[in-house]
Design a protein around this motif. Structure first.
Motif, PDB file in Angstrom:
ATOM      1  N   GLU A 127      48.796  41.589  29.397  1.00  0.00           N
ATOM      2  CA  GLU A 127      48.660  42.279  30.684  1.00  0.00           C
ATOM      3  C   GLU A 127      47.519  41.679  31.498  1.00  0.00           C
ATOM      4  O   GLU A 127      47.630  41.503  32.706  1.00  0.00           O
ATOM      5  N   TYR A 128      46.418  41.386  30.809  1.00  0.00           N
ATOM      6  CA  TYR A 128      45.270  40.814  31.524  1.00  0.00           C
ATOM      7  C   TYR A 128      45.504  39.351  31.879  1.00  0.00           C
ATOM      8  O   TYR A 128      45.008  38.859  32.883  1.00  0.00           O
ATOM      9  N   GLY A 154      41.125  35.825  25.450  1.00  0.00           N
ATOM     10  CA  GLY A 154      42.174  36.684  24.911  1.00  0.00           C
ATOM     11  C   GLY A 154      42.140  36.712  23.395  1.00  0.00           C
ATOM     12  O   GLY A 154      42.277  37.769  22.775  1.00  0.00           O
ATOM     13  N   ILE A 184      38.193  39.037  35.656  1.00  0.00           N
ATOM     14  CA  ILE A 184      38.799  39.608  34.454  1.00  0.00           C
ATOM     15  C   ILE A 184      37.726  40.102  33.489  1.00  0.00           C
ATOM     16  O   ILE A 184      37.859  41.164  32.877  1.00  0.00           O
ATOM     17  N   ARG A 187      36.646  43.372  34.706  1.00  0.00           N
ATOM     18  CA  ARG A 187      37.669  44.395  34.455  1.00  0.00           C
ATOM     19  C   ARG A 187      37.701  44.815  32.988  1.00  0.00           C
ATOM     20  O   ARG A 187      37.817  45.992  32.665  1.00  0.00           O
ATOM     21  N   LEU A 188      37.589  43.828  32.099  1.00  0.00           N
ATOM     22  CA  LEU A 188      37.603  44.146  30.667  1.00  0.00           C
ATOM     23  C   LEU A 188      36.436  45.049  30.321  1.00  0.00           C
ATOM     24  O   LEU A 188      36.562  45.988  29.528  1.00  0.00           O
ATOM     25  N   GLU A 191      37.369  48.557  32.160  1.00  0.00           N
ATOM     26  CA  GLU A 191      38.570  49.282  31.754  1.00  0.00           C
ATOM     27  C   GLU A 191      38.670  49.429  30.243  1.00  0.00           C
ATOM     28  O   GLU A 191      39.139  50.440  29.750  1.00  0.00           O
ATOM     29  N   GLN A 192      38.266  48.404  29.510  1.00  0.00           N
ATOM     30  CA  GLN A 192      38.387  48.473  28.048  1.00  0.00           C
ATOM     31  C   GLN A 192      37.065  48.810  27.376  1.00  0.00           C
ATOM     32  O   GLN A 192      36.976  48.876  26.166  1.00  0.00           O
TER      33      GLN A 192
END
Lengths: 261, 291
Positions: A127-128, A154, A184, A187-188, A191-192
């Motif tokens: 998704e990422y 990843g 990214i 975002r990681l 969001e994560q």
């Protein structure tokens, strides 16, 4: 770093490591709090990579402690450190060139045994990084530099880390790709909830994304502070951000001295 | 018919070379060291089977001896890496080369001390039996060697492609550092690769001993297998097998159609030509790193 009552996720205390007789890390102490992105800036040879290698167990320190949520991990083997939730995304991607993209990602989850969770994390990584899904069966060595960096990040995520050590993700990438990768990374983190320790030469992007920063020179921490404050600092601007200072005479001074020396 | 028989016997020999070459390449890929004792591993595997099964010694049923020998050689490979070779980690290649050459001598003399230096025949159910396909008479041993090699190749292929451990072995050999970063236990994987090389050597040894006699110097065959590995492309597993087959095939044809003596030279002549024309071998995996 500011103590806000909670224990830091990663705490490095007075760490020293050597390459044979050469002392590369000269007593570094730093802290990374849960949920933060902390950056370590430094020029070539400052000891950034060595610092990360010592933290992630690839190198053993001569002195000092590394603790991950309170338990000492210095001197442990990398596989046990990965198991405890710390993953190191090495400098220069270091992917497995003749394995497929998907096999590369699966190797990131080598220490995990729960297949269902690994499969759902694989989906998350795709998704990422949708490009990786598109190229899932391609040999990783045939990817472009930027795609390989995405693969390396990843692959690190596949270990489901609590903290990720990123060693120069911007190395050899175009400004546009650097922007994409750092978006990214941010975002990681948000969001994560992956805590990150980011080592960079590219001080501008690193300070943009980080909450807190340290400056490493010749194996020592010479400066630290909130990322915003570091960006304002005259020394960081001069030596890491490339801003030219005007002197009273309106000329550039070539023999500027750093205030921390 | 004549040519067909030459081909079959060449293929059978080539399978044995190929399996030894496979051992070379397995260890080379994983640890970047060449195990010059690989031929002696094969000899030892053959002698262990012989020791278990021949009526002069223990006299166990053949198949039990085979399983015991394969198991023992696997354990031996694992322990050898664990106890001896891991201590050489970080030493120069030359040190590893000399160590494995010495290891070969040690194995040869131990085998001589236990089983004697005279050539002996393995009491194998496949030795000396003929199979007929129409007018074609083939040795059972040759057919079995080819079949076993094909099966082993397929099993190894599936192991390396399908299983997590197999992929991890590939990963560790492609980028040892990255494997280390990912928490793959690289040292244990090295030991397991040595175990696998020992197992493959044992199978090669049993097959080799099934079609003739063996003595403690049989391991010198390893040099020919080394040439086969280089011809096939050192570092490529299918290349090792292919190189073995090429060397195996060239020998009987050189013996049949060229003056006496050329069959011994032929594999090495081919090696020299290959090194000049295509130095990376027939199937090479050369990968350059992008920055």
């Amino acid at each position: 770093m500011s103590t806000n009552g909670t224990n830091p996720l990663l705490k490095v205390d007075n760490l020293e490591s050597y390459y044979g007789p050469i002392m590369a890390i000269r007593g570094v102490s730093l802290e990374v709090n849960q949920g933060q992105i902390v950056t370590v800036l430094g020029a070539n040879g400052a000891g950034k990579t060595t610092l990360l290698k010592t933290i992630s167990g690839v190198m053993d320190p001569e002195k000092g402690t590394v603790s991950l949520s309170g338990s000492a991990i210095q001197g442990s083997s990398p596989d046990s450190i990965v198991n405890q939730g710390m993953v190191h995304v090495p400098e220069g991607r270091e992917i497995f060139p003749i394995l497929s993209v998907e096999d590369n990602l699966k190797m990131g989850a080598y220490t995990r045994t729960n297949r269902a969770e690994v499969a759902s994390d694989l989906k998350l990584v795709y998704e990422y990084f949708p490009i990786l899904e598109e190229r899932r069966s391609q040999e990783a060595g045939t990817l472009s530099g930027g795609q390989q960096q995405m693969l390396a990040i990843g692959r690190g995520l596949m270990a489901k880390p609590r903290i990720m050590l990123l060693d120069e993700p911007s190395l050899g990438l175009s400004p546009l790709l650097i922007k994409e990768i750092f978006t990214i990374i941010r975002r990681l983190n948000r969001e994560q909830n992956v805590t990150m320790m980011l080592v960079e030469q590219n001080a501008k992007v690193a300070l943009d994304v980080a909450h807190y920063g340290y400056v490493l020179e010749l194996g020592r921490i010479v400066m630290s502070g909130e990322a915003g404050k570091l960006q304002q600092s005259k020394d960081v601007q001069e030596f890491y951000l490339g801003v030219q200072q005007e002197t009273q005479r309106g000329q550039r001074r070539w023999k500027q001295r750093k205030t921390w020396r | 018919m004549d040519i067909l028989q030459l081909i079959v016997s060449g293929l059978a020999n080539g399978c044995v070379y190929g399996l030894i070459a496979l051992g070379f390449v397995l260890i080379y890929k994983a640890t970047e060291a060449v195990n010059f004792a690989q031929g002696d591993f094969m000899m030892l595997g053959a002698f262990i089977t012989l020791g278990f099964t021949n009526t002069d010694y223990i006299g166990l049923p053949f198949w039990i001896s085979v399983i015991l020998a394969i198991g023992l050689m696997g354990i031996l490979g694992y322990l050898l890496d664990l106890v001896v070779l891991r201590r050489m980690f970080g030493q120069s290649q030359v040190a590893m080369v000399i160590l494995t050459i010495a290891l070969g001598f040690v194995i040869r003399f131990i085998a001589g001390a236990i089983w004697g230096h005279e050539p002996q025949a393995l009491e194998s159910p496949i030795a000396g039996v003929d199979v007929r396909f129409g007018g074609l008479v083939l040795g059972m041993d040759e057919v079995v060697i080819i079949v076993v090699t094909v099966i082993l190749t397929i099993l190894l292929y599936l192991f390396f492609i399908r299983t997590k451990l197999g992929v991890a072995m590939q990963a560790a050999s492609q980028n040892q550092l990255a494997a280390y970063y990912m928490g793959i236990p690289v040292k244990r994987i090295h030991s397991l690769i040595w175990a696998l090389a020992g197992i493959v050597a044992a199978i090669a040894g049993i097959l080799f001993a099934s079609k003739g006699t063996i003595d403690p110097t049989a391991g010198l065959l390893g040099i020919k297998a080394f040439a086969a590995a280089v011809i096939g492309g050192f570092g490529s597993l299918p290349g090792a097998l292919l190189g073995g087959l090429v060397v195996g095939l060239i020998e009987p044809f050189a013996a049949r159609y060229l003056p006496a003596g050329y069959s011994q030279i032929a594999p090495y002549l081919l090696l020299v030509v290959m090194l000049i024309v295509r130095p990376h071998g027939i199937l090479s995996q050369i990968q350059t790193k992008k920055v």
